[in-house]
Design a protein around this motif. Structure first.
Motif, PDB file in Angstrom:
ATOM      1  N   PHE A 311       0.823  -1.205   0.000  1.00  0.00           N
ATOM      2  CA  PHE A 311       0.000   0.000   0.000  1.00  0.00           C
ATOM      3  C   PHE A 311       0.859   1.257   0.000  1.00  0.00           C
ATOM      4  CE2 PHE A 311      -2.351   3.179   2.566  1.00  0.00           C
ATOM      5  CZ  PHE A 311      -3.482   3.317   1.782  1.00  0.00           C
ATOM      6  N   HIS A 312       1.879   1.300   0.873  1.00  0.00           N
ATOM      7  CA  HIS A 312       2.681   2.524   0.973  1.00  0.00           C
ATOM      8  C   HIS A 312       3.478   2.775  -0.293  1.00  0.00           C
ATOM      9  CE1 HIS A 312       6.770   0.820   1.481  1.00  0.00           C
ATOM     10  NE2 HIS A 312       6.135  -0.205   2.010  1.00  0.00           N
ATOM     11  N   VAL A 313       3.823   1.709  -1.028  1.00  0.00           N
ATOM     12  CA  VAL A 313       4.543   1.886  -2.287  1.00  0.00           C
ATOM     13  C   VAL A 313       3.624   2.525  -3.327  1.00  0.00           C
ATOM     14  CG1 VAL A 313       5.661   0.690  -4.221  1.00  0.00           C
ATOM     15  CG2 VAL A 313       6.164   0.016  -1.863  1.00  0.00           C
ATOM     16  N   MET A 314       2.363   2.085  -3.358  1.00  0.00           N
ATOM     17  CA  MET A 314       1.399   2.677  -4.286  1.00  0.00           C
ATOM     18  C   MET A 314       1.282   4.178  -4.069  1.00  0.00           C
ATOM     19  SD  MET A 314      -1.862   0.160  -4.325  1.00  0.00           S
ATOM     20  CE  MET A 314      -1.810  -1.497  -4.973  1.00  0.00           C
ATOM     21  N   LEU A 315       1.112   4.556  -2.799  1.00  0.00           N
ATOM     22  CA  LEU A 315       0.827   5.948  -2.505  1.00  0.00           C
ATOM     23  C   LEU A 315       2.077   6.806  -2.409  1.00  0.00           C
ATOM     24  CD1 LEU A 315      -2.112   5.586   0.006  1.00  0.00           C
ATOM     25  CD2 LEU A 315      -2.171   5.945  -2.447  1.00  0.00           C
ATOM     26  N   SER A 316       3.249   6.194  -2.472  1.00  0.00           N
ATOM     27  CA  SER A 316       4.490   6.973  -2.433  1.00  0.00           C
ATOM     28  C   SER A 316       4.871   7.506  -3.805  1.00  0.00           C
ATOM     29  CB  SER A 316       5.634   6.114  -1.872  1.00  0.00           C
ATOM     30  OG  SER A 316       5.953   5.068  -2.779  1.00  0.00           O
ATOM     31  N   GLN A 317       4.070   7.140  -4.825  1.00  0.00           N
ATOM     32  CA  GLN A 317       4.394   7.554  -6.188  1.00  0.00           C
ATOM     33  C   GLN A 317       3.996   8.999  -6.475  1.00  0.00           C
ATOM     34  OE1 GLN A 317       6.083   5.498  -8.132  1.00  0.00           O
ATOM     35  NE2 GLN A 317       6.010   3.884  -6.612  1.00  0.00           N
ATOM     36  N   GLY A 318       3.259   9.629  -5.551  1.00  0.00           N
ATOM     37  CA  GLY A 318       2.771  10.973  -5.811  1.00  0.00           C
ATOM     38  C   GLY A 318       1.723  10.989  -6.908  1.00  0.00           C
ATOM     39  N   ARG A 319       0.973   9.888  -7.021  1.00  0.00           N
ATOM     40  CA  ARG A 319      -0.072   9.758  -8.027  1.00  0.00           C
ATOM     41  C   ARG A 319      -1.358   9.294  -7.356  1.00  0.00           C
ATOM     42  NH1 ARG A 319       4.050  11.136 -10.101  1.00  0.00           N
ATOM     43  NH2 ARG A 319       4.679  10.982 -12.278  1.00  0.00           N
ATOM     44  N   ALA A 320      -2.487   9.636  -7.969  1.00  0.00           N
ATOM     45  CA  ALA A 320      -3.759   9.088  -7.512  1.00  0.00           C
ATOM     46  C   ALA A 320      -3.803   7.602  -7.857  1.00  0.00           C
ATOM     47  CB  ALA A 320      -4.917   9.815  -8.183  1.00  0.00           C
ATOM     48  N   VAL A 321      -4.297   6.807  -6.914  1.00  0.00           N
ATOM     49  CA  VAL A 321      -4.342   5.356  -7.077  1.00  0.00           C
ATOM     50  C   VAL A 321      -5.796   4.893  -7.031  1.00  0.00           C
ATOM     51  CG1 VAL A 321      -3.763   3.141  -6.018  1.00  0.00           C
ATOM     52  CG2 VAL A 321      -2.065   4.970  -6.091  1.00  0.00           C
ATOM     53  N   VAL A 322      -6.209   4.136  -8.046  1.00  0.00           N
ATOM     54  CA  VAL A 322      -7.550   3.555  -8.057  1.00  0.00           C
ATOM     55  C   VAL A 322      -7.430   2.067  -7.751  1.00  0.00           C
ATOM     56  CG1 VAL A 322      -9.647   3.115  -9.388  1.00  0.00           C
ATOM     57  CG2 VAL A 322      -8.351   5.240  -9.756  1.00  0.00           C
ATOM     58  N   MET A 323      -8.157   1.622  -6.725  1.00  0.00           N
ATOM     59  CA  MET A 323      -8.208   0.210  -6.370  1.00  0.00           C
ATOM     60  C   MET A 323      -9.566  -0.334  -6.774  1.00  0.00           C
ATOM     61  SD  MET A 323      -6.926  -2.507  -5.222  1.00  0.00           S
ATOM     62  CE  MET A 323      -5.389  -1.684  -4.841  1.00  0.00           C
ATOM     63  N   VAL A 324      -9.561  -1.369  -7.609  1.00  0.00           N
ATOM     64  CA  VAL A 324     -10.807  -1.947  -8.108  1.00  0.00           C
ATOM     65  C   VAL A 324     -11.009  -3.320  -7.492  1.00  0.00           C
ATOM     66  CG1 VAL A 324     -12.118  -2.595 -10.165  1.00  0.00           C
ATOM     67  CG2 VAL A 324     -10.467  -0.706 -10.286  1.00  0.00           C
ATOM     68  N   PRO A 325     -12.077  -3.487  -6.710  1.00  0.00           N
ATOM     69  CA  PRO A 325     -12.306  -4.794  -6.056  1.00  0.00           C
ATOM     70  C   PRO A 325     -12.832  -5.821  -7.038  1.00  0.00           C
ATOM     71  CG  PRO A 325     -14.132  -3.340  -5.586  1.00  0.00           C
ATOM     72  CD  PRO A 325     -13.127  -2.516  -6.363  1.00  0.00           C
ATOM     73  N   ASN A 326     -12.617  -7.077  -6.706  1.00  0.00           N
ATOM     74  CA  ASN A 326     -13.220  -8.169  -7.457  1.00  0.00           C
ATOM     75  C   ASN A 326     -14.579  -8.443  -6.825  1.00  0.00           C
ATOM     76  OD1 ASN A 326     -13.088 -10.298  -9.444  1.00  0.00           O
ATOM     77  ND2 ASN A 326     -12.928 -11.733  -7.748  1.00  0.00           N
TER      78      ASN A 326
END
Length: 328
Positions: A311-326
């Motif tokens: 999770f922290h790697v996703m948000l450390s990119q300085g980009r908006a992150v979309v998580m799509v559930p199954n």
């Protein structure tokens, strides 16, 4: 035939905290709603003023109950007025709804509201360490990513997000498992709604020329091996990457056929190496506006790991992150 999980959803929601960051996010969501022809829904969850622990210690007597009810009513009214103030800042062109939820878990309340309101995408800001530790060790953003049955966009405070841009780039990270297929569908649904959006469909393969070469040497050295000495690690890796690219194109084929100018707005990228490192390199190289990931079913057992990306790697990119559930 491709499922259309998102086509009948017509609402973009924002979890509101009334700080500068969430108000700025509401403005971005207003832009997104305007571009996609959807409604905008601002949702605020009032946190309980008196926890069960204090209620038990003080006793459930009439006076306390009356005070509690009065404070809850006042809190809801104040939040509703503040939402009106935000709405007045957003301008016209979009139908805006509001909802104040009197009390409860912020993440679970937002997730439930998204289901009943037909929300297509819920946006929420993420304030890093200041928002990291919450009850049970969850951040609100992480808990929402875990709880929601609808796509969630988490926007870090340092995110370089400008949805008003004429051209937007989406990096769709796909590990090619079934639970990530809804993320592929969502990426194309977003591109359908945003004609200026381009998709870079990324898969990171852990096989590299180096480790493949070592495995090949070991296999050739085996007495019963039928592998020719002429086979090279480079040729094998090229074949693997080609097969992976074909798999990605097959996953995207039906969505792509329904996308206006799809061939000009879609590309596949295969990178070889360690997932986190290659994702970082790809983000630096392509400078996407959005990152899209699929959520794995095993997420509840690994609260800080979504698929192969922490999770922290996703948000450390300085980009908006979309998580799509199954879908469950």
């Amino acid at each position: 035939m491709a499922q259309k999980r998102f086509h009948n959803k017509d609402t973009v929601a924002v979890g509101m905290a009334f700080d500068d960051q969430s108000i700025a996010l509401a403005k971005q969501a207003h832009t997104l709603a305007q571009k996609t022809g959807t409604k905008l829904r601002l949702v605020h969850v009032c946190e309980p003023w008196l926890s069960d622990t204090y209620s038990h210690s003080l006793g459930y007597h009439t006076t306390l109950g009356d005070v509690s009810a009065a404070i809850e009513t006042s809190t809801v009214e104040i939040a509703s007025n503040r939402l009106d103030e935000v709405i007045n800042q957003l301008g016209s062109g979009v139908t805006v709804e509001k909802n104040v939820i009197s009390s409860g878990s912020v993440a679970e309340s937002l997730a439930a509201d998204a289901l009943v309101s037909g929300t297509w995408l819920t946006l929420m800001s993420f304030r890093g360490k200041a928002n990291w530790l919450m009850p049970a060790g969850w951040s609100t953003a992480l808990a929402l990513m875990h709880a929601s049955d609808t796509p969630v966009m988490i926007v870090p405070e340092d995110a370089k997000l400008d949805l008003s841009k004429n051209s937007l780039e989406l990096l769709l990270a796909d590990d090619l498992v079934d639970t990530s297929q809804p993320a592929v569908e969502f990426g194309f649904d977003l591109a359908r709604r945003l004609p200026s959006l381009k998709i870079n469909h990324l898969h990171v393969c852990g096989v590299t020329a180096e480790n493949l070469g070592a495995a090949l040497e070991q296999a050739i050295a085996t007495s019963h091996s039928t592998i020719s000495n002429d086979v090279s690690s480079d040729s094998l890796l090229k074949d693997i990457d080609m097969r992976l690219a074909n798999s990605m194109q097959q996953r995207a084929a039906e969505y792509l056929s329904q996308l206006d100018q799809g061939s000009k707005r879609y590309q596949t990228t295969i990178r070889n190496g360690e997932v986190r490192e290659e994702l970082n390199r790809m983000v630096e190289k392509s400078d996407p506006d959005l990152l899209v990931f699929g959520r794995h079913q095993s997420f509840h057992r690994k609260p800080f790991l979504l698929g192969r990306i922490p999770f922290h790697v996703m948000l450390s990119q300085g980009r908006a992150v979309v998580m799509v559930p199954n879908p469950r």
